[in-house]
Design a protein around this motif. Structure first.
Motif, PDB file in Angstrom:
ATOM      1  N   ILE A  26       0.830  -1.174   0.013  1.00 26.80           N
ATOM      2  CA  ILE A  26       0.058  -0.021  -0.063  1.00 26.80           C
ATOM      3  C   ILE A  26       0.946   1.171  -0.007  1.00 26.80           C
ATOM      4  O   ILE A  26       0.492   2.172  -0.670  1.00 26.80           O
ATOM      5  N   GLU A  27       2.159   1.314   0.957  1.00 26.41           N
ATOM      6  CA  GLU A  27       2.634   2.522   0.918  1.00 26.41           C
ATOM      7  C   GLU A  27       3.707   2.312   0.128  1.00 26.41           C
ATOM      8  O   GLU A  27       5.175   2.673   0.558  1.00 26.41           O
ATOM      9  N   ASP A  28       3.880   1.960  -1.142  1.00 22.63           N
ATOM     10  CA  ASP A  28       5.113   1.563  -1.934  1.00 22.63           C
ATOM     11  C   ASP A  28       5.403   2.745  -2.784  1.00 22.63           C
ATOM     12  O   ASP A  28       6.621   2.698  -3.458  1.00 22.63           O
ATOM     13  N   LYS A  29       4.961   3.892  -2.782  1.00 21.90           N
ATOM     14  CA  LYS A  29       5.094   5.016  -3.338  1.00 21.90           C
ATOM     15  C   LYS A  29       6.282   5.641  -3.066  1.00 21.90           C
ATOM     16  O   LYS A  29       6.936   6.434  -3.818  1.00 21.90           O
ATOM     17  N   TRP A  30       6.755   5.604  -1.741  1.00 23.74           N
ATOM     18  CA  TRP A  30       7.906   6.014  -1.470  1.00 23.74           C
ATOM     19  C   TRP A  30       9.186   5.703  -2.178  1.00 23.74           C
ATOM     20  O   TRP A  30      10.109   6.045  -2.126  1.00 23.74           O
ATOM     21  N   LEU A  31       9.046   4.224  -2.718  1.00 25.79           N
ATOM     22  CA  LEU A  31      10.261   3.666  -3.393  1.00 25.79           C
ATOM     23  C   LEU A  31      10.681   4.338  -4.634  1.00 25.79           C
ATOM     24  O   LEU A  31      11.481   4.092  -5.142  1.00 25.79           O
ATOM     25  N   MET A  32       9.694   5.188  -5.257  1.00 23.08           N
ATOM     26  CA  MET A  32      10.001   6.044  -6.308  1.00 23.08           C
ATOM     27  C   MET A  32      11.005   7.110  -6.030  1.00 23.08           C
ATOM     28  O   MET A  32      11.708   7.553  -6.913  1.00 23.08           O
ATOM     29  N   ASN A  33      11.080   7.490  -4.842  1.00 22.05           N
ATOM     30  CA  ASN A  33      12.124   8.412  -4.394  1.00 22.05           C
ATOM     31  C   ASN A  33      13.081   7.932  -3.415  1.00 22.05           C
ATOM     32  O   ASN A  33      13.267   8.090  -2.394  1.00 22.05           O
ATOM     33  N   THR A  34      13.780   7.058  -3.792  1.00 20.65           N
ATOM     34  CA  THR A  34      14.784   6.141  -3.221  1.00 20.65           C
ATOM     35  C   THR A  34      16.440   6.365  -3.879  1.00 20.65           C
ATOM     36  O   THR A  34      16.359   6.428  -4.917  1.00 20.65           O
ATOM     37  N   GLU A  35      17.418   6.371  -2.873  1.00 26.47           N
ATOM     38  CA  GLU A  35      18.481   6.256  -3.509  1.00 26.47           C
ATOM     39  C   GLU A  35      18.885   4.835  -3.500  1.00 26.47           C
ATOM     40  O   GLU A  35      18.489   3.793  -2.244  1.00 26.47           O
ATOM     41  N   VAL A  36      19.618   4.208  -4.323  1.00 29.49           N
ATOM     42  CA  VAL A  36      19.698   2.648  -4.404  1.00 29.49           C
ATOM     43  C   VAL A  36      21.232   2.381  -4.160  1.00 29.49           C
ATOM     44  O   VAL A  36      22.262   3.025  -4.822  1.00 29.49           O
ATOM     45  N   GLN A  37      21.775   1.810  -3.265  1.00 33.93           N
ATOM     46  CA  GLN A  37      23.110   1.330  -2.768  1.00 33.93           C
ATOM     47  C   GLN A  37      23.193  -0.363  -2.688  1.00 33.93           C
ATOM     48  O   GLN A  37      21.946  -0.866  -2.632  1.00 33.93           O
ATOM     49  N   TYR A  38      24.263  -0.778  -2.698  1.00 35.14           N
ATOM     50  CA  TYR A  38      24.512  -2.243  -2.743  1.00 35.14           C
ATOM     51  C   TYR A  38      25.315  -2.483  -1.402  1.00 35.14           C
ATOM     52  O   TYR A  38      26.243  -1.477  -1.372  1.00 35.14           O
ATOM     53  N   GLN A  39      25.389  -3.907  -0.959  1.00 37.03           N
ATOM     54  CA  GLN A  39      26.166  -4.415   0.031  1.00 37.03           C
ATOM     55  C   GLN A  39      26.648  -5.670  -0.398  1.00 37.03           C
ATOM     56  O   GLN A  39      25.909  -6.290  -0.766  1.00 37.03           O
ATOM     57  N   LEU A  40      27.941  -5.627  -0.198  1.00 33.36           N
ATOM     58  CA  LEU A  40      28.573  -7.122  -0.465  1.00 33.36           C
ATOM     59  C   LEU A  40      29.187  -7.684   0.831  1.00 33.36           C
ATOM     60  O   LEU A  40      29.832  -7.058   1.430  1.00 33.36           O
ATOM     61  N   LEU A  41      28.847  -8.761   1.231  1.00 36.61           N
ATOM     62  CA  LEU A  41      29.441  -9.430   2.284  1.00 36.61           C
ATOM     63  C   LEU A  41      29.903 -10.864   1.938  1.00 36.61           C
ATOM     64  O   LEU A  41      29.235 -11.528   1.067  1.00 36.61           O
ATOM     65  N   GLU A  42      31.018 -11.135   2.517  1.00 39.53           N
ATOM     66  CA  GLU A  42      31.629 -12.610   2.278  1.00 39.53           C
ATOM     67  C   GLU A  42      31.349 -13.318   3.516  1.00 39.53           C
ATOM     68  O   GLU A  42      31.677 -12.975   4.679  1.00 39.53           O
ATOM     69  N   ARG A  43      30.702 -14.628   3.349  1.00 38.74           N
ATOM     70  CA  ARG A  43      30.551 -15.522   4.072  1.00 38.74           C
ATOM     71  C   ARG A  43      30.739 -17.024   3.431  1.00 38.74           C
ATOM     72  O   ARG A  43      30.308 -17.417   2.562  1.00 38.74           O
ATOM     73  N   LYS A  44      31.671 -17.544   4.119  1.00 37.05           N
ATOM     74  CA  LYS A  44      32.182 -18.911   3.686  1.00 37.05           C
ATOM     75  C   LYS A  44      32.432 -19.103   2.173  1.00 37.05           C
ATOM     76  O   LYS A  44      32.140 -20.040   1.421  1.00 37.05           O
ATOM     77  N   GLY A  45      33.086 -17.969   1.828  1.00 38.62           N
ATOM     78  CA  GLY A  45      33.786 -18.003   0.532  1.00 38.62           C
ATOM     79  C   GLY A  45      32.999 -17.690  -0.446  1.00 38.62           C
ATOM     80  O   GLY A  45      33.487 -17.499  -1.764  1.00 38.62           O
ATOM     81  N   LEU A  46      31.610 -17.219  -0.323  1.00 35.91           N
ATOM     82  CA  LEU A  46      30.596 -16.681  -1.126  1.00 35.91           C
ATOM     83  C   LEU A  46      30.395 -15.166  -0.961  1.00 35.91           C
ATOM     84  O   LEU A  46      30.361 -14.946   0.294  1.00 35.91           O
ATOM     85  N   TRP A  47      30.152 -14.616  -1.866  1.00 37.08           N
ATOM     86  CA  TRP A  47      29.875 -13.159  -1.950  1.00 37.08           C
ATOM     87  C   TRP A  47      28.290 -12.965  -2.106  1.00 37.08           C
ATOM     88  O   TRP A  47      27.692 -13.246  -3.015  1.00 37.08           O
ATOM     89  N   HIS A  48      27.610 -12.229  -0.813  1.00 38.80           N
ATOM     90  CA  HIS A  48      26.394 -12.291  -0.827  1.00 38.80           C
ATOM     91  C   HIS A  48      25.875 -10.624  -1.359  1.00 38.80           C
ATOM     92  O   HIS A  48      26.373  -9.805  -0.612  1.00 38.80           O
ATOM     93  N   LEU A  49      24.917 -10.507  -2.143  1.00 38.70           N
ATOM     94  CA  LEU A  49      24.889  -9.193  -2.748  1.00 38.70           C
ATOM     95  C   LEU A  49      23.253  -8.716  -2.316  1.00 38.70           C
ATOM     96  O   LEU A  49      22.426  -9.573  -2.276  1.00 38.70           O
ATOM     97  N   THR A  50      23.253  -7.608  -1.568  1.00 43.50           N
ATOM     98  CA  THR A  50      21.920  -7.107  -0.948  1.00 43.50           C
ATOM     99  C   THR A  50      21.758  -5.733  -1.542  1.00 43.50           C
ATOM    100  O   THR A  50      22.723  -4.748  -1.546  1.00 43.50           O
ATOM    101  N   MET A  51      20.871  -5.350  -1.917  1.00 40.95           N
ATOM    102  CA  MET A  51      20.112  -3.759  -2.399  1.00 40.95           C
ATOM    103  C   MET A  51      19.447  -3.367  -1.411  1.00 40.95           C
ATOM    104  O   MET A  51      18.689  -3.970  -0.788  1.00 40.95           O
ATOM    105  N   ILE A  52      20.021  -2.074  -1.447  1.00 35.00           N
ATOM    106  CA  ILE A  52      19.662  -1.145  -0.248  1.00 35.00           C
ATOM    107  C   ILE A  52      18.848   0.200  -0.831  1.00 35.00           C
ATOM    108  O   ILE A  52      19.308   0.672  -1.735  1.00 35.00           O
ATOM    109  N   TYR A  53      17.442   0.170  -0.508  1.00 33.49           N
ATOM    110  CA  TYR A  53      16.735   1.046  -1.038  1.00 33.49           C
ATOM    111  C   TYR A  53      16.428   2.054   0.107  1.00 33.49           C
ATOM    112  O   TYR A  53      15.854   1.707   1.238  1.00 33.49           O
TER     113      TYR A  53
END
Length: 107
Positions: A26-53
């Motif tokens: 219902i309140e997803d209109k705020w997603l139109m005005n967001t800055e998009v960043q990403y975060q990479l974390l290494e765990r057990k030899g794998l790189w996990h990608l997370t997008m942050i709005y």
């Protein structure tokens, strides 16, 4: 395939969802005005990608979405930048939050 009728099966009771369950949709209109960043974390030899709005109006309002895991850091960074560019495409240009709006005192 034969299923024996003697197997005890209890059907769970179903109930309708609550309005707060759909709050994000219902309140997803705020997603139109967001800055998009990403975060990479290494765990057990794998790189996990997370997008942050991050909301431009209120930097405390954010959503983290787990995307995928990659076996190499370079590959993860490549996919992260491609996704970030695709999400950021906007006629208004790249939106940025005011990083000075949040004053954190570490004392």
């Amino acid at each position: 395939m034969f299923i024996s009728p003697d197997i005890p099966f209890h059907r769970p009771t179903e109930f309708p969802g609550k309005p707060e369950d759909f709050k994000l949709l219902i309140e997803d209109k705020w997603l139109m005005n967001t800055e998009v960043q990403y975060q990479l974390l290494e765990r057990k030899g794998l790189w996990h990608l997370t997008m942050i709005y991050i909301a431009v109006d209120n930097p405390f309002k954010l959503i983290c979405r787990k995307i995928d895991t990659y076996n190499a850091e370079k590959k993860a960074k490549t996919f992260a930048s491609i996704l970030q560019r695709g999400i950021r495409k906007d006629a208004r240009g790249t939106l940025k939050t005011n990083r000075d709006a949040i004053h954190i005192c570490y004392n």
